[in-house]
Design an enzyme around this catalytic site. Sequence first.
Site, PDB file in Angstrom:
ATOM      1  N   HIS A 156       0.831  -1.206   0.000  1.00  0.00           N
ATOM      2  CA  HIS A 156       0.000   0.000   0.000  1.00  0.00           C
ATOM      3  C   HIS A 156       0.861   1.249   0.000  1.00  0.00           C
ATOM      4  CE1 HIS A 156       0.731   0.651   4.350  1.00  0.00           C
ATOM      5  NE2 HIS A 156       0.617  -0.659   4.464  1.00  0.00           N
ATOM      6  N   CYS A 172       2.171  -3.533   6.263  1.00  0.00           N
ATOM      7  CA  CYS A 172       2.969  -4.618   5.698  1.00  0.00           C
ATOM      8  C   CYS A 172       4.109  -4.085   4.836  1.00  0.00           C
ATOM      9  CB  CYS A 172       2.056  -5.534   4.907  1.00  0.00           C
ATOM     10  SG  CYS A 172       0.697  -6.181   5.894  1.00  0.00           S
TER      11      CYS A 172
END
Length: 198
Positions: A156, A172
């Site tokens: 992201h 992440c």
Amino acid sequence: MPITRRRLLAAFAATAALPWTPARALEDEPFPVSASDERKIQYKYRRREIEYETAEPAGTIVVDPRKRFLYLVLGNGQAIRYGASVGKAGRTWSGAATIGRMEKWPTWTPTPEHIAEFPKLVKWQQGGMPGGPDNPMGARALYLYQGEVDTIYRIHGTHDPALVGKKKTAGCFALLNTDIIDLYNRVELGARVVVMEY
């Protein structure tokens, strides 16, 4: 004509005299995304095409969490390399997945671990934080699946460029917003993602 020290200094002086223009914001985005964010990260983490030998086919994303790089394999020994921030979760999982979902300006729902560390986030537990400039998921999100199962791992954007190249994000694998938009525009649902061991 040989390049002398005098000519080199004159060339630098001439370019310094040119008017400075700020980096343009990306157009057609509902929230501001500035290309100048690139200047806020170390040079080695800036997006570029590089030589990259791999057995993975073109279109594969390879994540190297230890070095904090993400590669989009182009084929013929080439890849686009992006600098990444790697969250705690991203240092504990490795393996292969596919992109099972792709979102623009995604909603973010804090995990119980986030809420334990930052209790004020509890207001976003039901329904999540809508996409926007303060959302930690940034401008785009690629959701990693194994078969029909959501791995809970994401690639992201980030609202904080200072995180790129570091191990400080709670998420992440986070890229500059300009980079996640670039990656998002180059990949498709079902693309293979390989996360190397940390």
